[in-house]
Design an enzyme around this catalytic site. Structure first.
Site: not given
Ligand code: F6P
Length: 568
Positions: A213, A219, A273-274, A360, A391, A516
């Site tokens: 987003k 990462e 995002g979620r 979240e 199990h 972060k």
């Molecule tokens: O974990 C935090 C967060 O901001 C989530 O809300 C989001 O889904 C994820 O990181 C990834 O963010 P992006 O889509 O901006 O890479």
């Protein structure tokens, strides 16, 4: 309720608090004797059956929960969401994931603009692009067809698409339309995840979709740079244009990264995002794998639930009922966790996705106005498909802690198996457990029953099941793309309902920021120590000791190492 009032200060909340004592005197064993009660706790919509008769609740409880919903202005809050008001007040944004699956002719406004045409512009672009890739009219730099897709993304840019992909893999229509294709997900910044994802893939036949987003997530951007290197070292830098596309709200950063903006698929800041699986975040990689027509059915399933939530009276509104009952379990009965137990292996990634959607969203400590909550909001979600979970952790659920459970069953298996001579089909065997477990939890087994069975006295206590353990059961007619969309939307709305009742902001996530920023400090230190041998400073004794050990053990790594990609 005025917006600054805590829901726990209302009469309706207090009435429910007082009502807990009445409920504590009941046992599900007795409540389930009342068929009329059970009947009125069964709701059906668009093929989905919800049975909440195994909740520690009477019809009086449910009535009081509806009054709480009124006190929390639930109906108005749902309306404000659908009207595009900036209900995500800390980020000053609308919350319009419902627009992502609205029909072409729907009108949904954000900031005075109907957003539905923009949604469909992107959907049409995905349809066209995915058809070109799937048909081989869009090929890689060496002219080969792109049969494999690696979607890079994390959190909401990963978990929802992974859930839907996993659920569709064994659906006959979806599996037929994905024949010969692969979809993989690279999420973790751990280089092992890179190794796992590129092993067995040829850059010549691979398309990388970078999903973020913000296009700033550490990462995802490092993984994107890594796969860009994987492609350009094999095929030359110009190949990136043919082998990398992006999904983002930040098209400027997409272009800066080196991806042609024509190959970028937009979404908007009003999609959390979620809650983004129905945007290009999920629709692009899933359409590349299964074809747009299958994914359109998934969107239609979600849309059906969107309309249900918006218009159905609360008495028959599945996500509203589920949300209210969760609030009852968490805030009144004091059960902090919830187990998500789908009796379908295809739903194995449902719980990991809902963990993010729910935790979240609702893992908050203050009301939407910033007032510290005098009660705990949110719940701890976890789960596994049945019967595997039986199990594993069901022991605790049966005889240890009380964990309200969501049992999710499917009438028609995606992959039926019948063996001549077996008592039942393989799916019947699975479903026997789906039907048995909720009753085992609700009824339990008394010492008297055990004595009648001549259980040795020293084992009676160990074999006793207290019962009275709540669950809900959701029965889906089948598990095709449409049903998967329905299930997703039920959970999304249920979580929002809980947040609306608790009067928190379910659409921001400030809690992920501190970790972060501390990681940034560590990253700087690691770089300074590796490249300039700078001493560790600014950390406490514990972190300094750990960092020292880590740096000493990696002292053999040169200050400026050459590019090295996984070799398995
Ligand atoms: O974990 C935090 C967060 O901001 C989530 O809300 C989001 O889904 C994820 O990181 C990834 O963010 P992006 O889509 O901006 O890479």
């Amino acid at each position: 309720m005025a917006s600054s009032t805590l829901i726990s200060d209302t009469e309706q909340w207090k009435e429910l608090k007082a009502h807990v004592a009445d409920i504590k005197k009941t046992h599900l064993r007795d409540l389930l004797r009342d068929d009329a009660r059970s009947q009125s706790m069964t709701v059906e919509f668009d093929g989905i059956l919800l049975d909440y008769s195994r909740q520690q609740a009477t019809l009086e409880t449910v009535g009081k929960l509806f009054k709480l919903a009124e006190a929390a202005s639930l109906k108005q809050k749902i309306g404000r969401m659908y009207n595009g008001e900036h209900i995500n007040s800390t980020e000053n944004r609308s919350v319009l994931h419902v627009a992502l699956r609205a029909s072409r002719d729907a009108v949904i406004q954000s900031d005075g603009k109907n957003v539905v045409p923009d949604v469909w512009k992107v959907l049409d672009k995905i349809k066209e692009f995915s058809e070109r890739v799937r048909s081989g009219s869009w090929v890689g730099a060496t002219g080969k067809q792109l049969k494999d897709v690696v979607a890079i993304g994390i959190g909401g840019s990963f978990l929802g698409p992974l859930f839907v992909h996993t659920a569709l893999q064994t659906d006959p229509e979806a599996s037929e339309s994905s024949r010969g294709r692969q979809l993989r997900f690279l999420a973790n910044v751990d280089p092992i995840d890179v190794a796992r994802n590129i092993t067995g893939l040829n850059p010549e036949t691979t398309l990388v979709v970078v999903v973020s987003k913000t296009f700033t997530t550490a990462e995802t951007m490092l993984n994107a740079r890594t796969l860009r290197e994987w492609i350009s070292s094999a095929l030359g830098p110009s190949a990136v244009a043919k082998h990398m596309v992006a999904v983002s709200t930040n098209l400027t950063l997409v272009e800066k990264f080196g991806i042609d903006p024509n190959n970028a698929f937009a979404f908007w800041d009003w999609v959390g995002g979620r809650y983004s699986v129905c945007s290009a975040v999920g629709v692009l990689p899933l359409s590349l794998q299964y074809g747009f027509p299958v994914i359109e059915k998934f969107l239609k399933g979600a849309s059906s639930i969107d309309q249900h939530v918006h218009s159905e009276p609360f008495e028959r509104n599945i996500p509203v009922l589920l949300g209210l009952l969760s609030v009852w379990n968490v805030s009144f009965l004091g059960y902090p966790a919830r187990a998500i137990l789908p009796y379908s292996q295809a739903l194995e990634k449902l719980a990991p996705h809902i963990q993010q959607v729910s935790m979240e969203s609702n893992g908050k400590g203050v009301s939407i106005d910033g007032v510290p909550l005098p009660f705990e909001a949110g719940e701890i979600d976890f789960g596994e498909p049945g019967t595997n979970g039986q199990h594993s952790f069901y022991q605790l659920i049966h005889q240890g802690r009380v964990i309200p459970c969501d049992f999710i069953g499917v009438v028609k298996s995606q992959q039926p198996v019948y063996l001549k001579g077996e008592v039942v089909s393989n799916h019947d065997e699975l479903m026997s457990n789906f039907f048995a477990q909720p009753d085992a939890l609700a009824y339990g087994k008394t010492p008297e029953q055990l004595q009648k069975e001549n259980v040795p006295p020293h084992l009676v206590a160990h074999k006793t099941f207290t019962g009275n353990r709540p669950s809900v059961s959701l029965l889906l007619p089948s598990l095709n793309a449409y049903n998967i969309g329905q299930l997703l939307a039920i959970y999304e709305h249920r979580v929002a309902v809980q947040g609306f009742i608790w009067n928190i902001n379910s659409f921001d996530q400030w809690g992920v920021e501190l970790g972060k920023s501390l990681a940034t400090q560590v990253r700087k230190q690691l770089n300074a120590s590796h490249t300039k041998k700078e001493p560790i400073q600014g950390f406490n004794f514990s972190t300094t000791t750990m960092l020292t050990r880590y740096l000493q053990a990696s002292a053999d790594i040169p200050a400026d190492p050459p590019t090295h990609l996984p070799q398995i």
